[in-house]
Structure formats: structure tokens, C-alpha cells
Write a protein that holds these residues in place. Structure first.
Motif, PDB file in Angstrom:
ATOM      1  N   THR A 125      42.126  14.176  23.164  1.00  0.00           N
ATOM      2  CA  THR A 125      41.746  14.575  24.650  1.00  0.00           C
ATOM      3  C   THR A 125      40.668  15.349  24.940  1.00  0.00           C
ATOM      4  N   PHE A 126      40.381  15.923  23.939  1.00  0.00           N
ATOM      5  CA  PHE A 126      38.929  16.657  24.102  1.00  0.00           C
ATOM      6  C   PHE A 126      37.556  15.745  24.199  1.00  0.00           C
ATOM      7  N   ALA A 127      37.855  14.593  23.912  1.00  0.00           N
ATOM      8  CA  ALA A 127      36.735  13.511  23.634  1.00  0.00           C
ATOM      9  C   ALA A 127      36.266  13.290  25.005  1.00  0.00           C
ATOM     10  N   VAL A 128      36.780  13.614  26.051  1.00  0.00           N
ATOM     11  CA  VAL A 128      36.378  13.658  27.392  1.00  0.00           C
ATOM     12  C   VAL A 128      35.059  14.377  27.582  1.00  0.00           C
ATOM     13  N   LEU A 129      35.270  15.584  27.053  1.00  0.00           N
ATOM     14  CA  LEU A 129      34.179  16.727  27.145  1.00  0.00           C
ATOM     15  C   LEU A 129      32.869  16.271  26.445  1.00  0.00           C
ATOM     16  N   VAL A 130      33.214  15.567  25.654  1.00  0.00           N
ATOM     17  CA  VAL A 130      31.816  15.257  24.588  1.00  0.00           C
ATOM     18  C   VAL A 130      31.397  13.910  24.738  1.00  0.00           C
ATOM     19  N   LEU A 131      32.221  13.020  25.254  1.00  0.00           N
ATOM     20  CA  LEU A 131      31.846  11.606  25.423  1.00  0.00           C
ATOM     21  C   LEU A 131      31.268  11.262  27.013  1.00  0.00           C
ATOM     22  N   THR A 132      31.812  11.864  27.926  1.00  0.00           N
ATOM     23  CA  THR A 132      31.702  11.824  29.168  1.00  0.00           C
ATOM     24  C   THR A 132      31.596  13.128  29.806  1.00  0.00           C
ATOM     25  N   PRO A 133      30.783  13.936  29.600  1.00  0.00           N
ATOM     26  CA  PRO A 133      30.631  15.258  30.243  1.00  0.00           C
ATOM     27  C   PRO A 133      30.419  15.193  31.660  1.00  0.00           C
ATOM     28  N   SER A 134      29.611  14.132  32.218  1.00  0.00           N
ATOM     29  CA  SER A 134      29.496  14.205  33.526  1.00  0.00           C
ATOM     30  C   SER A 134      30.636  14.082  34.642  1.00  0.00           C
ATOM     31  N   VAL A 135      31.861  13.400  33.804  1.00  0.00           N
ATOM     32  CA  VAL A 135      33.227  13.356  34.253  1.00  0.00           C
ATOM     33  C   VAL A 135      34.009  14.931  34.329  1.00  0.00           C
ATOM     34  N   ALA A 136      33.689  15.458  33.291  1.00  0.00           N
ATOM     35  CA  ALA A 136      34.352  16.870  33.205  1.00  0.00           C
ATOM     36  C   ALA A 136      33.719  18.114  33.960  1.00  0.00           C
ATOM     37  N   PHE A 137      32.389  18.010  33.839  1.00  0.00           N
ATOM     38  CA  PHE A 137      31.491  19.228  34.371  1.00  0.00           C
ATOM     39  C   PHE A 137      30.900  18.915  35.579  1.00  0.00           C
ATOM     40  N   ALA A 138      30.871  19.849  36.342  1.00  0.00           N
ATOM     41  CA  ALA A 138      29.999  19.663  37.914  1.00  0.00           C
ATOM     42  C   ALA A 138      28.703  20.435  37.579  1.00  0.00           C
ATOM     43  N   HIS A 139      27.692  19.400  37.820  1.00  0.00           N
ATOM     44  CA  HIS A 139      26.301  19.731  38.059  1.00  0.00           C
ATOM     45  C   HIS A 139      25.852  20.013  36.330  1.00  0.00           C
ATOM     46  N   ALA A 140      26.470  19.442  35.414  1.00  0.00           N
ATOM     47  CA  ALA A 140      26.134  19.510  34.028  1.00  0.00           C
ATOM     48  C   ALA A 140      26.117  21.244  33.519  1.00  0.00           C
TER      49      ALA A 140
END
Length: 185
Positions: A125-140
């Protein structure tokens, strides 16, 4: 270097003296009486582990069932993160896998095998943080999680819970108790 009897006091064989009136009894070496919480803690721990296992398993079954019936709010996220095109079968299949993992976790069976399987699933599930960081983190900014980021990062707690409930030593059976402790070699 020599040690004299002046440096190392001789061992005494007399019984310990009671503490002076008003003195802290723990200072004299006598253990303090157990409080209510200390007496209750082992029982709470035993039941708490079962409740944790049931709760974790229930969450897996619940989230998996939502994927199976097509009502999971995380389904679109799962498909968006995959590095390969997923057919319409993928999310329901993942859901069935989560249901199976949840039931397995609740059963308490084959924990040594369950731990790496559950850990791999949760780490996936942590793949979201690596593969689509723009979805997981605000303002990078990795310290500013979005709702999706919080949803993913909370899996650290689930992972810790899985480690706890799958690594609890098995309770000794009556036969084990009759045999005594294992011999050391």
C-alpha cells in the motif's frame, strides 16, 4: 590488583530489617504492593491481544468485502497506482485476498506464514507514496499529507498491530507444562 575486605563488604546472613516508621518501604528492598492496574494488566493484555487480532482481521474482511462488491472508495486509488493496466477483475480479486487475509488473521493459525504475507500486502500500500506522490503529499511536501496520504500512512499502525498479534508466543499446552522446561544444550 588486589581486593581487600575493606573495599568489598562481607555478605551478611541476617534477615532484612523492617523500614523505619514513615519511611518508603521500597527503599528497604520490600516490593510495593500491587495496585489495581498492576493486578489487572496481565488479563487486559491477554484479552487485548485477542481484541487486536479480531479488530485487524475485521478491518481486512470489511475493506476486502467493499472491494468485492464494488463499493470501495479505495478502488480507484488502487487502479491508479498500479504500474500495469488492471482489468475489471483486479480490484475484486484483491478484495477476496483481503477477506482471506482477515479470516486468516482472526483464526490465529500459521502465524509464522501469515506475518510476511500480511506485511507484504500492507507494505504494497505504500506504493502510493512512491509511485504517485502528488496524490499523497500536498505541495510536494512529505510532511503535508493529503487525505489519501493519511489513509496510506495509517497502515504503519496496522503493520505494527500485525507484527504484535502474529509474533505472540503460543501458550504452553497442559502437556508442555507437565514436561517442564526444555533442556539446554
Amino acid at each position: 590488583m588486589t581486593v581487600s575486605s575493606q573495599v568489598v563488604p562481607a555478605a551478611t546472613t541476617s534477615a532484612p530489617q523492617p523500614p523505619a516508621p514513615g519511611a518508603d518501604p521500597r527503599a528497604a528492598g520490600t516490593p510495593a504492593p500491587l495496585g489495581r492496574f498492576d493486578r489487572l494488566a496481565p488479563r487486559l493484555h491477554r484479552y487485548g491481544l485477542g481484541a487486536l487480532r479480531a479488530g485487524l482481521g475485521g478491518v481486512f474482511v470489511w475493506f476486502g468485502a467493499l472491494k468485492v462488491i464494488g463499493l470501495s472508495p479505495a478502488a480507484a486509488l488502487v487502479v491508479a497506482v498500479l504500474p500495469f493496466p488492471a482489468g475489471s477483475w483486479f480490484v475484486p480479486a484483491l478484495g477476496w485476498g483481503e477477506v482471506a487475509l482477515g479470516l486468516w488473521l482472526m483464526s490465529g493459525r500459521a502465524r509464522a506464514v501469515a506475518l510476511p504475507v500480511l506485511a507484504a500486502h500492507l507494505c504494497g500500500t505504500f506504493a502510493v507514496l512512491v509511485l504517485t506522490p502528488s496524490v499523497a503529499f500536498a505541495h510536494a511536501n512529505p510532511l503535508l499529507l493529503t487525505l489519501v496520504g493519511e489513509f496510506v500512512v495509517k497502515n504503519v499502525v496496522l503493520l505494527a498491530g500485525v507484527v504484535v498479534v502474529t509474533t505472540v508466543p503460543a501458550r504452553p499446552t497442559r502437556e508442555d507444562a507437565l514436561q517442564g522446561p526444555p533442556e539446554r544444550s
